[in-house]
Design a protein around this motif. Structure first.
Motif, PDB file in Angstrom:
ATOM      1  N   GLU A  75      -4.445  28.584 -19.064  1.00  0.00           N
ATOM      2  CA  GLU A  75      -5.486  27.652 -18.613  1.00  0.00           C
ATOM      3  C   GLU A  75      -5.903  26.697 -19.728  1.00  0.00           C
ATOM      4  OE1 GLU A  75      -9.601  27.927 -15.978  1.00  0.00           O
ATOM      5  OE2 GLU A  75      -8.524  29.741 -16.612  1.00  0.00           O
ATOM      6  N   ALA A  76      -5.913  27.173 -20.971  1.00  0.00           N
ATOM      7  CA  ALA A  76      -6.284  26.306 -22.089  1.00  0.00           C
ATOM      8  C   ALA A  76      -5.249  25.204 -22.284  1.00  0.00           C
ATOM      9  CB  ALA A  76      -6.429  27.135 -23.365  1.00  0.00           C
ATOM     10  N   HIS A  77      -3.961  25.532 -22.173  1.00  0.00           N
ATOM     11  CA  HIS A  77      -2.930  24.507 -22.351  1.00  0.00           C
ATOM     12  C   HIS A  77      -2.889  23.546 -21.163  1.00  0.00           C
ATOM     13  CE1 HIS A  77      -1.650  27.026 -25.683  1.00  0.00           C
ATOM     14  NE2 HIS A  77      -0.816  26.082 -26.057  1.00  0.00           N
ATOM     15  N   ASN A  78      -3.207  24.008 -19.981  1.00  0.00           N
ATOM     16  CA  ASN A  78      -3.312  23.085 -18.841  1.00  0.00           C
ATOM     17  C   ASN A  78      -4.474  22.116 -19.022  1.00  0.00           C
ATOM     18  OD1 ASN A  78      -1.101  24.095 -17.435  1.00  0.00           O
ATOM     19  ND2 ASN A  78      -2.324  25.679 -16.424  1.00  0.00           N
ATOM     20  N   SER A  79      -5.577  22.601 -19.564  1.00  0.00           N
ATOM     21  CA  SER A  79      -6.713  21.713 -19.843  1.00  0.00           C
ATOM     22  C   SER A  79      -6.378  20.722 -20.953  1.00  0.00           C
ATOM     23  CB  SER A  79      -7.949  22.539 -20.240  1.00  0.00           C
ATOM     24  OG  SER A  79      -8.296  23.441 -19.225  1.00  0.00           O
ATOM     25  N   LEU A  80      -5.546  21.135 -21.900  1.00  0.00           N
ATOM     26  CA  LEU A  80      -5.145  20.225 -22.970  1.00  0.00           C
ATOM     27  C   LEU A  80      -4.282  19.092 -22.430  1.00  0.00           C
ATOM     28  CD1 LEU A  80      -4.986  19.592 -26.030  1.00  0.00           C
ATOM     29  CD2 LEU A  80      -2.964  21.050 -26.112  1.00  0.00           C
ATOM     30  N   THR A  81      -3.357  19.391 -21.534  1.00  0.00           N
ATOM     31  CA  THR A  81      -2.505  18.335 -20.974  1.00  0.00           C
ATOM     32  C   THR A  81      -3.292  17.376 -20.092  1.00  0.00           C
ATOM     33  OG1 THR A  81      -1.930  19.824 -19.152  1.00  0.00           O
ATOM     34  CG2 THR A  81      -0.459  19.790 -21.053  1.00  0.00           C
ATOM     35  N   GLN A  82      -4.371  17.861 -19.468  1.00  0.00           N
ATOM     36  CA  GLN A  82      -5.213  17.017 -18.613  1.00  0.00           C
ATOM     37  C   GLN A  82      -6.378  16.374 -19.374  1.00  0.00           C
ATOM     38  OE1 GLN A  82      -6.436  19.676 -15.533  1.00  0.00           O
ATOM     39  NE2 GLN A  82      -4.337  20.095 -14.842  1.00  0.00           N
ATOM     40  N   PHE A  83      -6.497  16.671 -20.669  1.00  0.00           N
ATOM     41  CA  PHE A  83      -7.562  16.136 -21.525  1.00  0.00           C
ATOM     42  C   PHE A  83      -8.948  16.452 -20.946  1.00  0.00           C
ATOM     43  CE2 PHE A  83      -3.879  13.534 -22.546  1.00  0.00           C
ATOM     44  CZ  PHE A  83      -3.877  13.618 -23.917  1.00  0.00           C
ATOM     45  N   ASN A  84      -9.096  17.691 -20.476  1.00  0.00           N
ATOM     46  CA  ASN A  84     -10.384  18.155 -19.962  1.00  0.00           C
ATOM     47  C   ASN A  84     -11.129  18.830 -21.114  1.00  0.00           C
ATOM     48  OD1 ASN A  84     -12.538  19.090 -18.521  1.00  0.00           O
ATOM     49  ND2 ASN A  84     -11.327  20.144 -16.949  1.00  0.00           N
ATOM     50  N   LYS A  85     -11.956  18.064 -21.832  1.00  0.00           N
ATOM     51  CA  LYS A  85     -12.609  18.567 -23.038  1.00  0.00           C
ATOM     52  C   LYS A  85     -13.622  19.660 -22.734  1.00  0.00           C
ATOM     53  CE  LYS A  85     -12.119  14.218 -25.555  1.00  0.00           C
ATOM     54  NZ  LYS A  85     -12.841  13.139 -26.276  1.00  0.00           N
ATOM     55  N   GLU A  86     -14.394  19.489 -21.659  1.00  0.00           N
ATOM     56  CA  GLU A  86     -15.432  20.471 -21.334  1.00  0.00           C
ATOM     57  C   GLU A  86     -14.810  21.833 -21.028  1.00  0.00           C
ATOM     58  OE1 GLU A  86     -15.203  17.495 -20.049  1.00  0.00           O
ATOM     59  OE2 GLU A  86     -16.971  16.474 -20.886  1.00  0.00           O
ATOM     60  N   ARG A  87     -13.745  21.832 -20.242  1.00  0.00           N
ATOM     61  CA  ARG A  87     -13.083  23.093 -19.904  1.00  0.00           C
ATOM     62  C   ARG A  87     -12.385  23.687 -21.120  1.00  0.00           C
ATOM     63  NH1 ARG A  87     -13.628  27.556 -17.360  1.00  0.00           N
ATOM     64  NH2 ARG A  87     -11.691  28.512 -16.627  1.00  0.00           N
ATOM     65  N   LEU A  88     -11.818  22.835 -21.975  1.00  0.00           N
ATOM     66  CA  LEU A  88     -11.112  23.326 -23.154  1.00  0.00           C
ATOM     67  C   LEU A  88     -12.071  23.977 -24.147  1.00  0.00           C
ATOM     68  CD1 LEU A  88      -8.311  23.480 -24.470  1.00  0.00           C
ATOM     69  CD2 LEU A  88      -8.793  21.289 -25.563  1.00  0.00           C
ATOM     70  N   HIS A  89     -13.286  23.450 -24.270  1.00  0.00           N
ATOM     71  CA  HIS A  89     -14.272  24.039 -25.181  1.00  0.00           C
ATOM     72  C   HIS A  89     -14.676  25.445 -24.729  1.00  0.00           C
ATOM     73  CE1 HIS A  89     -15.348  21.332 -28.395  1.00  0.00           C
ATOM     74  NE2 HIS A  89     -15.279  20.304 -27.575  1.00  0.00           N
TER      75      HIS A  89
END
Length: 315
Positions: free
Chosen positions: A152-166
């Motif tokens: 899930e963290a790498h999927n958020s990185l590819t989508q540039f979802n900063k809130e979810r990645l934090h």
């Protein structure tokens, strides 16, 4: 009486005539007088510091400022810290070379076995401390949970979802994952898991104070993934979207145990010394070509790119 008055008038007339003649002297062009006369001013008591500074010791500017009544703000050299996560990996796990188990009959195999026993004993003590603060923690289910966090963290990185990645990675891991990705396009997919993930290492360090505990669990994950990175012009820099690769990773998952609202997050990776080197990055280079006119086309000219001549290098 009248004669005395006449004498005084004559004398006054002669004085005024002489004064007028003397007043006309400076205005006479034939006898020029300088317009600016050198006048001595006050003595200079202050000399700038840049004058005659060679061979002299520099004075303390703070003492001069205090003598002049200027207050200089104190500079603090302290660095702010974040207690939501640790600054690194405490007692990192050292994977065996080649990720294989050597024979205990050899010297290296015996040393590897004793190191594993020592690490497993410390890991059991750390798991007990973690279970005291997290009653739902088990080594069997946690490995799958760590793999889900990783995906899930790498999927958020590819989508540039900063809130979810934090919420999925720690404050230490976030800049390492996002550094240099501003003008790039990342395509990453998790194909399959070649081996079930398992917990291989656990530590429970404290920071700042003795009771401020953190849980760090290392998970071994062997999976098949695809990764492709494109630059801002859309050209491939690294990897491929069609060709998956077998990747062996050791993930470090961390949680602030004292915080009742804390959660397990990705903290970092352990890269062993025997791991293969990364693939080189394909850089886009502009090759100089002929200067075209507005009505010309490069394909119609049949222009061939010149190859560099071979150069013999001598040691």
């Amino acid at each position: 009486m009248a004669t005395s008055m006449r004498r005084t008038l004559v004398s006054l007339r002669s004085v005024t005539c002489s004064s007028l003649k003397s007043a006309q002297v400076p205005l006479d062009v034939r006898h020029p007088v300088p317009l600016y006369l050198p006048v001595r001013t006050k003595k200079r008591y202050f000399i700038p510091p840049a004058v005659n500074i060679k061979g002299k010791k520099e004075e303390n500017p703070e003492l001069k400022a205090r003598a002049a009544g200027v207050v200089i703000r104190q500079q603090y050299l302290e660095r702010p810290i974040n207690i939501a996560c640790t600054a690194g990996v405490f007692d990192p796990y050292i994977p065996p070379e080649g990720d294989s188990r050597l024979s205990t009959l050899s010297k290296e195999g015996l040393r590897q076995r004793t190191e594993q026993i020592r690490q497993s004993a410390a890991s059991q003590l750390a798991i007990r401390k973690i279970k005291e603060h997290d009653s739902e923690f088990t080594t069997k289910t946690f490995a799958e949970q760590a793999q889900e966090i990783f995906i899930e963290a790498h999927n958020s990185l590819t989508q540039f979802n900063k809130e979810r990645l934090h919420s999925l990675v720690t404050e230490r891991c976030y800049p390492e994952m996002t550094r240099g990705n501003r003008y790039k396009t990342i395509r990453w997919t998790f194909v399959e898991s070649l081996e079930p993930p398992r917990v291989v290492h656990a530590r429970c360090p404290d920071m700042v104070t003795k009771g401020n505990l953190y849980g760090q669990v290392t998970v071994r994950m062997h999976s098949k993934q695809t990764l492709a990175i494109y630059d801002r012009f859309g050209r491939l820099m690294l990897g491929s979207e069609e060709q998956p690769k077998d990747i062996l990773e050791y993930l470090v998952i961390e949680r602030h145990l004292i915080n009742p609202y804390g959660r397990w997050r990705l903290h970092g990776k352990i890269v062993p010394s025997w791991a293969p080197a990364k693939d080189p990055i394909i850089q886009t280079v502009a090759i100089p070509g002929p200067k075209l006119k507005p009505w010309e086309d490069l394909e119609s000219l049949n222009y061939e790119v010149p190859k560099p001549a071979a150069v013999q290098w001598y040691k």
